[in-house]
Scaffold this active site. Structure first.
Site, PDB file in Angstrom:
ATOM      1  NE  ARG A 180     -23.206   3.176  33.188  1.00 53.34           N
ATOM      2  CZ  ARG A 180     -22.618   4.279  33.648  1.00 53.34           C
ATOM      3  NH1 ARG A 180     -21.652   4.867  32.967  1.00 53.34           N
ATOM      4  NH2 ARG A 180     -22.979   4.802  34.793  1.00 53.34           N
ATOM      5  CB  SER A 226     -27.636  -0.930  36.526  1.00 50.92           C
ATOM      6  OG  SER A 226     -27.379  -0.141  37.669  1.00 50.92           O
ATOM      7  CD  GLU A 236     -25.537  -0.235  33.085  1.00 49.84           C
ATOM      8  OE1 GLU A 236     -24.759  -0.336  34.046  1.00 49.84           O
ATOM      9  OE2 GLU A 236     -26.313   0.736  32.933  1.00 49.84           O
TER      10      GLU A 236
END
EC number: 1.3.1.98
Length: 295
Positions: free
Chosen positions: A168, A217, A287
């Site tokens: 990520r 998310s 995130e």
């Protein structure tokens, strides 16, 4: 006095960003700029003698714009940066192309490896920036290189290795705007590709609140476990602050129930982060990006 560079594209002052985000919250951009093309963007960056703060904006799918808005210039690459073309057995894709649109293009042209994009909201540029992934695949698996421009107006290229993809995130310089992404092509069967895309869509609709005002998310998964499991274990499924709540369907998704502010959402995320740490000893990492000023 604010002096803006002369450009061919479009400026808007005190521009409301709320309608561009999936959460439908947040304040205004002091200046909103949509460049006509790469040369127009370069011209703006070179002329930015006042060093106005710059933020880039994609599809608004994994971001919270704080209620106080954003100082300086918000740059959004529009349709002119969304082309898809074949060159030398590679796909050259503009960074503002939606992940979903690229997935559909690849299915129509029997190109495999892009099926997972159908389940990731947002743009190609944003996907590279966070090494977005789902259902066993990530951007690092399909990117060959990118073309970008830095805030000084220099055009640059970075190979997959130079991008330094991580979970990520990546190792790219911060003051960078991705313009194009070059992907490798692997031929497949259109019907099989479509079947896989349908499987992904069905899985998403049954496990994620895709019809709600959400940003995907909220937290990245810690190594060895799932964020939603830790949130559930802490008793926070459905937990609510103001107009924001953790989804009952998937408790790693925050939802704007209709009247949430950006503060409600950020406060909720911070509260969940704190409580999970107290319960499990694990600090969840955001995130979803949070940018802008507090009011």
């Amino acid at each position: 006095m604010l002096i803006l560079p002369i450009v061919k594209g479009e400026y808007k002052k005190d521009y409301n960003l709320k309608h561009l985000t999936w959460f439908k919250v947040g304040g205004n951009a002091e200046i909103f700029f949509k460049p006509l093309d790469s040369e127009d963007l370069k011209s703006f960056l070179i002329q930015n003698k006042q060093k106005l703060p710059i933020k880039t904006f994609g599809a608004g799918s994994n971001i919270i714009i704080r209620d106080g808005g954003i100082e300086g210039v918000v740059i959004k690459l529009g349709q002119n940066f969304s082309n898809i073309e074949f060159i030398d057995n590679h796909l050259i894709v503009g960074s503002s192309c939606l992940n979903y649109n690229l997935a559909k293009f690849c299915q129509a042209n029997a190109i495999s490896g892009f099926e997972f994009l159908v389940g990731i909201p947002g743009t190609i540029g944003g996907g590279v920036a966070m090494n977005a992934g789902a259902y066993g695949s990530e951007f690092k698996d399909i990117v060959v290189q990118i073309e970008a421009i830095d805030f000084a107006g220099n055009f640059l290229t970075f190979t997959n290795e130079e991008i330094g993809f991580k979970y990520r995130s990546n190792n790219l310089p911060k003051n960078l705007i991705i313009l194009k992404v070059i992907f490798k092509i692997n031929k497949g069967d259109s019907e099989n590709i479509l079947l896989r895309m349908n499987e992904i869509n069905n899985a998403r609709s049954s496990t994620q609140p895709i019809k709600e005002r959400t940003g995907g998310s909220t937290f990245a998964n810690p190594e060895g476990c799932k964020s939603w499991e830790l949130i559930d274990k802490a008793g926070l499924r459905g937990y609510r602050i103001g107009g924001a709540s953790m989804s009952e369907l998937h408790c790693n998704f925050m939802i704007n129930n209709g009247d949430a502010t950006a503060k409600d959402l950020e406060d909720l995320g911070n509260f969940v982060q704190q409580k999970v740490c107290e319960d499990s000893g694990v600090k969840l990492e955001w995130e979803i990006k949070r940018i802008g000023r507090h009011p």
